[in-house]
Design a protein around this motif. Structure first.
Motif: not given
Ligand SMILES: [Zn+2]
Ligand SMILES: [Zn+2]
Length: 516
Positions: A263-266, A308-314, A268-275
């Motif tokens: 599955e994609f890694i999202m 997976i939702v990756f939260d780059s904040g806290l 957080k707050g931005k949705g799925a990642m596409h270069s």
């Protein structure tokens, strides 16, 4: 059982020797979703080896793919390169050999950091060296069958004159413009959109490329691939995986590799990642702020099919805490928590390089986040840690390297992704302030109270509370006063711990200046 073990056992049931493949087109910053693909494969690869199998991990960089369009991160001048193979286009920063290298090299470095060491194959060289020649001839000889498979399965109509080969025009060097007129082995005559008419010899390497839906299965056979995961975008009904399976079996006479769909890694707050959409976080960026063992942990701790939702904040701080906890449990220092599954295997697969005999020295990551803001230099941080007994005097080199690396990651996180609320700066000079009467009263009394205490988090914390209570000042106001005179802002890190890391004389002097 851990998902990597399940997949490894399935493979070993068939045979002992395996080639696990993973691939990427380096046409832009290689994002963390792609990192999931390669780490997933690496996990299965390691599991096959640990179960006594024989395995090879390969990485195919499809750097012979044409540039599809001028992506948002490219200069407009790249319009003229659209359609040319990315290995033949100049690099945007002028420091690399090619456009493909520009993105590929940094990704390969990231792989090293997370402990993945695949055998790298570059499609551009495979084509140019003629390794694809046989596959190209087989495809050309089976044009009708391949066309039929693709049309039936993908339910899309291909042009009448379609052939399974994209000719690279000798004049404009583009791979997307030429139409075949006649095939007479080994020649294909063509007319290009640029006006050029010519013919290519398919026994000469690099004169063109198999279209993606044919290239992938051809490569499975050429490299002997037995396992290759793919993202769910390719796994859709009628997608490249479906047609690839039929083409490899019916045209190339080779069994389709086993797979898992990830599955994609999202973000957080931005949705799925596409270069290509600019919503990506590059693997390199992510590794700058995430310790490599923690990044591996994120992938290993989740079934590939779970998004997976990756939260780059806290959230990143919580993720590091979660990893550290797993480490304590693994080394028997703490009881496992409910819901912790396959913890041993998860921990082992999270290690970039081998498993340590003794538990690495742990320091709460949040503390490091505070410390690197007090002083960014490692030697100063180390002195603070020694002075405050947060690390033992005899900390060995390996553990020091580990903590230093984490401090680096914390710094990068603060630079790029940390929310404002966790940021602060110890002001070298007392900030310009107009303190209220009760604030001055608090500081005077607090200074008296701390002059005789041990300079440790709990003692300082208690002193703040006692001073507040005695003067009947709300505790919040007291914290605010402390942050104001040291940081010039109203909020800050946990006061007791924070002050204990500062030199006591510095704090006493600052209070003196403030009450003057
Ligand atoms: Zn470059
Ligand atoms: Zn042309």
């Amino acid at each position: 059982m851990h998902w990597a073990d399940v997949l490894a056992e399935e493979l070993l049931k068939e045979k002992k020797k395996h080639v696990l493949a993973t691939g990427i087109t380096p046409s832009g910053p290689i994002h963390i979703g792609n990192m999931r693909e390669i780490l997933t494969t690496d996990a299965v690869y390691r599991s096959v080896l640990s179960k006594g199998g024989d395995a090879n991990l390969i990485y195919v960089a499809d750097d012979f793919d044409p540039l599809r369009k001028v992506y948002p991160y490219l200069p407009k001048t790249y319009e003229k390169y659209v359609g040319m193979p990315i290995s033949d286009i100049p690099c945007p920063c002028k420091k690399h050999k090619s456009y493909a290298d520009h993105y590929l090299i940094s990704f390969l470095n990231s792989l090293k950091e997370v402990g993945v060491r695949p055998e790298v194959h570059r499609a551009s060289l495979m084509y140019k060296n003629g390794e694809y020649n046989e596959a190209i001839k087989i495809a050309m000889d089976n044009t009708d069958k391949i066309k039929d498979i693709i049309q039936k399965i993908s339910k899309r109509q291909l042009p009448k004159d379609w052939i399974p080969f994209n000719i690279r025009c000798e004049k404009c060097k583009k791979m997307t413009n030429a139409k075949a007129v006649l095939y007479d082995y080994p020649y294909i005559e063509y007319i290009c959109g640029c006006g050029y008419e010519g013919k290519v010899d398919i026994t000469k390497g690099g004169v063109g490329k198999l279209p993606w839906r044919v290239d992938w299965p051809a490569r499975w056979k050429m490299l002997g691939v037995t396992f290759e995961p793919f993202g769910k975008d390719l796994g859709t009904v009628g997608g490249a995986r479906d047609t690839g399976e039929r083409i490899v079996e019916e045209i190339y006479d080779y069994p389709a590799p086993k797979y898992t769909v990830y599955e994609f890694i999202m973000l957080k707050g931005k949705g799925a990642m596409h270069s290509s959409k600019g919503t990506a976080l590059s693997a390199e960026e992510m590794l700058k702020m995430t310790p490599p063992e923690v990044l591996r942990f994120l992938i290993m701790n989740n079934q590939p099919g779970k998004h997976i939702v990756f939260d780059s904040g806290l959230g990143l701080l919580n993720l590091v805490d979660e990893y550290d906890k797993l480490e304590r449990v693994y080394f028997g220092k703490e009881e496992p928590e409910k819901g912790m599954k396959d913890l041993e295997k998860t921990y082992e697969l999270s290690q970039p390089e081998g498993i340590k005999k003794k538990m690495p020295y742990q320091l709460p990551y949040r503390h490091l986040v505070t410390l690197v803001q007090i002083d960014p230099s490692w030697s100063n941080i180390k002195n603070i840690l020694l002075r405050t007994n947060q690390i033992p005097k005899e900390l060995d080199k390996e553990n020091e390297r580990h903590l230093k690396q984490r401090a680096e990651h914390a710094k990068n996180w603060l630079d790029i992704f940390a929310p404002e609320m966790v940021k602060f700066e110890v002001k070298k000079q007392i900030p310009k302030l107009k303190l209220q009467k009760d604030q001055i009263e608090f500081l005077k009394s607090f200074k008296d109270n701390i002059s005789s205490i041990k300079w440790e988090p709990e003692d300082i914390h208690n002193a703040i509370y006692e001073t507040s209570e005695n003067l009947n000042i709300p505790i919040k106001a007291s914290f605010k006063t402390i942050y104001q005179i040291i940081l010039g802002q109203e909020k800050g890190p946990r006061a007791g711990f924070f002050l204990s890391n500062l030199d006591k004389n510095f704090v006493l002097k600052r209070i003196e200046e403030a009450v003057k």
